[in-house]
Design an enzyme around this catalytic site. Structure first.
Site, PDB file in Angstrom:
ATOM      1  CE  LYS A 113      -3.966  -2.289   0.459  1.00 45.87           C
ATOM      2  NZ  LYS A 113      -3.539  -3.689   0.401  1.00 45.87           N
TER       3      LYS A 113
HETATM    4  C1  LIG Z   1      -4.185  -4.819  -0.162  1.00 45.53           C
HETATM    5  C2  LIG Z   1      -3.359  -6.065  -0.220  1.00 45.53           C
HETATM    6  C3  LIG Z   1      -3.568  -7.046  -1.216  1.00 45.53           C
HETATM    7  C4  LIG Z   1      -4.664  -6.935  -2.249  1.00 45.53           C
HETATM    8  O1  LIG Z   1      -4.411  -5.942  -3.201  1.00 45.53           O
HETATM    9  P1  LIG Z   1      -5.598  -5.392  -4.144  1.00 45.53           P
HETATM   10  O2  LIG Z   1      -5.009  -4.239  -4.852  1.00 45.53           O
HETATM   11  O3  LIG Z   1      -6.701  -5.011  -3.208  1.00 45.53           O
HETATM   12  O4  LIG Z   1      -5.976  -6.506  -5.062  1.00 45.53           O
HETATM   13  C5  LIG Z   1      -2.727  -8.155  -1.229  1.00 45.53           C
HETATM   14  N1  LIG Z   1      -1.774  -8.321  -0.289  1.00 45.53           N
HETATM   15  C6  LIG Z   1      -1.543  -7.409   0.675  1.00 45.53           C
HETATM   16  C7  LIG Z   1      -0.493  -7.660   1.686  1.00 45.53           C
HETATM   17  C8  LIG Z   1      -2.331  -6.247   0.748  1.00 45.53           C
HETATM   18  O5  LIG Z   1      -2.102  -5.354   1.728  1.00 45.53           O
END
Ligand SMILES: *Cc1c(COP(=O)(O)O)cnc(C)c1O
Length: 494
Positions: A113
């Site tokens: 993120k």
């Molecule tokens: C948010 C997240 C995901 C999923 O990503 P998307 O963009 O929502 O498909 C996968 N792994 C981790 C560790 C995340 O924080």
């Protein structure tokens, strides 16, 4: 370049307006009307640049109202050494002859993120200025773990902003909770909500659609906004790391310019893999896009059959950031495949009223030309962590392990040995308990001592932002029922 709603119900808007606004007025997602195209030479130029410059180059193609100087300043601040623990920012680790792992967890919160949430505050505050908005912004976030901390770090002490994060009281890991409750910064707030993630999310949505609250806050020069992945300002910075990973493989001589590379992405809300699709659309020679899910395998079924059906049991898994039944960003892909906003609006209306929709044959064919999908359960996830550690001495977190498992299965079934980038979305140290369990350690340490235990067992160092939690004091201890959330907003904006 203009942005249009995926549902076609509103006039097109500028990039700054799209980012400031977040969601389109008809409930659709704001998406570029046309896509820029990278020339073949562009990749050879980009491969010589450091990550922040690659980011400027790619983002500029989507943000006409922003100057290169402006974007360079943003990229330097977002991806600099105070924020990321390695100069590559998003390094590619070679696992074996054809498998390359793109590590997206070297930022301040140790999850992917950060790649977008370190950039979003710059884009958002600049966008508000560009459209002449004089109000200050309050960012509201409902989080199942990683987004909340990512947004807190991104927005901490950003002028003219406040941020308030709601997390489900019993729905995040101990480390994730500590990451949030010890958050520093003058403009931040963190509050637990009684219930699960859906309760927190529903509560935040209710705040956004409460006209009286909006009016009261508006009078005090506050605007509510979201750091959710439906904002274009979160998708765009994610396109960059796919361009960057391809460039790194070019630079190391692993591939020649034009060679196809597959991508395998652990997927929840479909934001990350959507960025891979866009990277391919602008000219990065990507091959198949593998969508990896956990037991919540609504996307696997969708990609295999064209039927999206959210009426199914919800599972809490050891890869919680992928525990999702409605993947919001899929809507943008539906627009790209159907090229028909009226059809997208119809699918979304069916989803809302009946919980399902079946796409047309044309859309399904196009979908399957680009994507493959697979899923695995928690036992397979743990087995994969153990196997990748044993065979390659490479430690991965449960989300990344889902992707490795799905890739292995895909290769077995298809015989496709194309070099593949596996996207690693979190540091294994964020999920010590599951990782140690997978490695066969039955007696696991309590609290933060578990970080040292994982280091002792594997020899891998604890990332500094997590090790640093030990000296921090808890600043936020309050929790509320759902009907207490509005009060928290008024409190932090006092
Ligand atoms: C948010 C997240 C995901 C999923 O990503 P998307 O963009 O929502 O498909 C996968 N792994 C981790 C560790 C995340 O924080």
């Amino acid at each position: 370049m203009y942005y249009v709603s995926t549902r076609g119900g509103t006039a097109r808007v500028s990039a700054a307006q799209a980012i400031a606004q977040g969601l389109a007025g008809d409930g659709g997602l704001l998406t570029p009307e046309v896509f820029m195209r990278l020339s073949t030479n562009a990749l050879d130029t980009l491969k010589e640049m450091p990550y922040p410059q690659r980011a400027v180059y790619v983002m500029q193609g989507f943000l006409e109202e922003f100057s290169a100087a402006e974007l360079s300043a943003f990229a330097k601040a977002a991806y600099g050494p105070q924020r990321f623990d390695c100069p590559e920012v998003a390094p590619v680790h070679q696992v074996d002859g054809t498998t390359h792992c793109l590590e997206l967890w070297h930022g301040p919160t140790c999850a992917f993120k950060d790649m977008a949430l370190q950039m979003l505050p710059h884009l958002l505050t600049a966008s508000l200025k560009k459209i002449g908005e004089r109000k200050r912004v309050c960012i509201l976030v409902a989080t199942s773990g990683d987004t909340g901390k990512g947004a807190l770090e991104g927005f901490r002490d950003v002028e003219q902003t406040r941020i308030l994060v709601f997390y489900p009281k019993d729905g995040v890991s101990a480390i994730q909770e500590l990451q949030m409750t010890t958050q520093e910064g003058e403009n931040v707030g963190v509050c637990a909500v009684k219930g699960n993630f859906d309760d927190a999310q529903t509560g935040v949505k209710a705040l956004f659609s409460d006209p009286e609250l909006r009016e009261r806050l508006g009078k005090r020069r506050w605007l509510l906004s979201s750091a959710n992945s439906i904002n274009w300002g979160r998708v765009l910075p994610q396109i960059v790391y796919y361009v960057s990973a391809y460039c790194d493989l070019l630079k190391s001589g692993t591939i020649q310019n034009g060679d196809r590379v597959n991508v395998c992405v652990p997927t929840g809300n479909f934001g990350n893999i959507l960025a891979a699709y866009y990277a391919k659309a602008i000219g990065v020679p990507l091959g198949r896009l593998l969508c990896a899910s956990n037991a919540n395998n609504v996307l696997t079924d969708f990609i295999r059959t064209g039927l999206y059906d959210r009426e199914r049991p919800f599972y809490n898994t050891i890869s919680p950031s992928m525990d999702i039944l409605v993947s919001s960003n899929l809507e943008r892909l539906l627009l790209a495949l159907s090229e028909d906003p009226a059809q997208v609006a119809d699918y979304m209306e069916q989803l809302r009223t009946t919980g399902r929709y079946q796409v047309s044959d044309k859309v399904l064919q196009k979908l399957q030309r680009e994507f493959s999908a697979g899923f695995c359960d928690d036992e397979q996830t743990k087995a994969q962590i153990a196997k990748t550690w044993k065979e390659h001495r490479y430690l991965i977190d449960p989300h990344t392990a889902v992707a490795f498992h799905v890739l292995e299965e895909y290769r077995r079934q298809s015989g496709d040995e194309t070099p593949t980038i596996v996207v690693s979305t979190a540091s294994p140290f964020k999920f010590c308990d599951s990782v140690l369990d997978a490695l066969g350690v039955a007696e696991r340490a309590q609290g933060l001592d578990i970080l040292d235990q994982l280091t002792q067992v594997t020899g891998c160092p604890t990332p500094a932002p997590l090790a640093g939690l030990k000296g921090k004091s808890v600043r936020f201890t309050q929790w509320v029922e759902r009907d207490g959330m509005a009060g928290q907003v008024e409190e932090i904006l006092r």
